[in-house]
Write a protein that holds these residues in place. Structure first.
Motif, mmCIF file in Angstrom:
data_model
loop_
_atom_site.group_PDB
_atom_site.id
_atom_site.type_symbol
_atom_site.label_atom_id
_atom_site.label_comp_id
_atom_site.label_asym_id
_atom_site.label_seq_id
_atom_site.Cartn_x
_atom_site.Cartn_y
_atom_site.Cartn_z
ATOM 1 N N GLY A 46 -9.234 40.333 -10.918
ATOM 2 C CA GLY A 46 -9.941 39.061 -11.189
ATOM 3 C C GLY A 46 -10.705 39.240 -12.463
ATOM 4 N N GLY A 47 -10.659 40.264 -13.225
ATOM 5 C CA GLY A 47 -11.100 40.480 -14.535
ATOM 6 C C GLY A 47 -12.885 40.575 -14.556
ATOM 7 N N GLY A 66 4.131 39.406 -19.425
ATOM 8 C CA GLY A 66 3.904 38.406 -20.603
ATOM 9 C C GLY A 66 2.829 37.437 -20.404
ATOM 10 N N GLY A 67 2.063 37.451 -19.573
ATOM 11 C CA GLY A 67 1.037 36.396 -19.423
ATOM 12 C C GLY A 67 -0.203 36.866 -19.898
ATOM 13 N N GLN A 68 -1.362 36.313 -19.178
ATOM 14 C CA GLN A 68 -2.635 36.489 -19.709
ATOM 15 C C GLN A 68 -3.295 37.937 -19.453
ATOM 16 N N ASP A 69 -3.923 38.361 -20.246
ATOM 17 C CA ASP A 69 -4.726 39.802 -19.636
ATOM 18 C C ASP A 69 -5.797 39.334 -19.026
ATOM 19 N N MET A 70 -6.139 39.975 -17.598
ATOM 20 C CA MET A 70 -7.240 39.294 -17.002
ATOM 21 C C MET A 70 -8.550 39.851 -17.448
ATOM 22 N N GLU A 80 -9.447 30.187 -14.105
ATOM 23 C CA GLU A 80 -8.605 29.901 -13.301
ATOM 24 C C GLU A 80 -8.900 30.767 -12.050
ATOM 25 N N VAL A 81 -9.815 31.657 -12.001
ATOM 26 C CA VAL A 81 -9.884 32.798 -11.062
ATOM 27 C C VAL A 81 -11.084 32.524 -9.916
ATOM 28 N N ALA A 82 -11.033 32.269 -8.737
ATOM 29 C CA ALA A 82 -12.097 32.173 -7.790
ATOM 30 C C ALA A 82 -12.277 33.459 -6.902
ATOM 31 N N VAL A 158 -5.924 31.359 -8.924
ATOM 32 C CA VAL A 158 -5.914 32.938 -8.361
ATOM 33 C C VAL A 158 -7.292 32.803 -7.485
ATOM 34 N N LEU A 159 -7.202 33.035 -6.000
ATOM 35 C CA LEU A 159 -8.274 33.122 -5.350
ATOM 36 C C LEU A 159 -8.227 34.531 -4.428
ATOM 37 N N LEU A 160 -9.295 35.274 -4.754
ATOM 38 C CA LEU A 160 -9.394 36.702 -4.387
ATOM 39 C C LEU A 160 -10.447 36.710 -3.541
#
Length: 216
Positions: A46-47, A66-70, A80-82, A158-160
């Motif tokens: 989740g960063g 190839g996506g976003q580094d968290m 976009e992370v919760a 993204v739900l963690l």
């Protein structure tokens, strides 16, 4: 989401060359005994934490690459992370509704819209009648459901969730699991760290950790 060759060292090695995928549209269980690295892995995904080595990316391709580094460099998660935190992370001086509403206000929602959505989120977890209660007046199980409402209300990609059912009885555990499935059904990446075999059984996928390594 893909985590590749994640190692995390903080005095000792908490994660040791962990590579896992968390697909969108599925509920993934992350299990393991206390100290196995579940919370650390969620925090890196989740960063909140930067891995000592390895990559954590949210990708658009089928392989998650190839996506976003968290990790953004700040320790703050991407919009976009919760999270649903194991320690709840609620503000004691605020009411249950305010604790949920603040998550939306932080994302730019108007106070009126945020409060309305907060009421609906509390209702999802059967605690709409507790909206005016101060957090310090709530039981552990009630606080856990408020924490779930706050994590779910933003509709994140993204739900963690870290042990989101640990304080709940069987009925309320079922409610939380059903809502986790709803989040996955709309296309979110959903990961649940748990020690509860019933929660693991209810998830679509299962990854087990022990002493910082994937064992299953």
């Amino acid at each position: 989401m893909r985590l590749d060759h994640i190692t995390y060292v903080a005095g000792r090695t908490l994660l040791d060359d962990v590579s896992v995928s968390f697909p969108a549209g599925k509920v993934t269980a992350l299990s393991g005994p206390s100290g196995s690295g579940k919370t650390t892995l969620l925090s890196i995904a989740g960063g909140l934490l930067q891995a000592t080595s390895g990559t954590a990316e949210l990708g658009s391709g089928p392989d998650g690459q190839g996506g976003q580094d968290m990790w953004t460099g700040s320790g703050d998660p991407r919009p976009e992370v919760a999270f649903v935190l194991q320690v709840y992370g609620l503000v004691p001086i605020l009411s249950a509704r305010e604790n949920v509403s603040i998550a939306l206000r932080a994302r730019g929602a108007s106070p009126a819209d945020a409060d309305e959505a907060a009421e609906a989120a509390l209702a999802r977890f059967g605690i709409a009648d507790l909206g005016e209660r101060q957090v310090e007046e709530l039981s552990g199980g009630q606080m856990q459901r408020v924490a779930c409402a706050r994590g779910f209300v933003v509709g994140a990609g993204v739900l963690l969730a870290d042990e989101p059912t640990s304080e709940l009885d069987e009925g309320n555990r079922g409610v939380v699991l059903a809502e986790l499935r709803e989040e996955a059904a709309r296309g979110a990446v959903v990961v649940v760290a748990t020690h509860d075999p019933a929660v693991v059984e209810a998830c679509d996928l299962h990854i087990a950790l022990d002493e910082g390594r994937v064992v299953q």
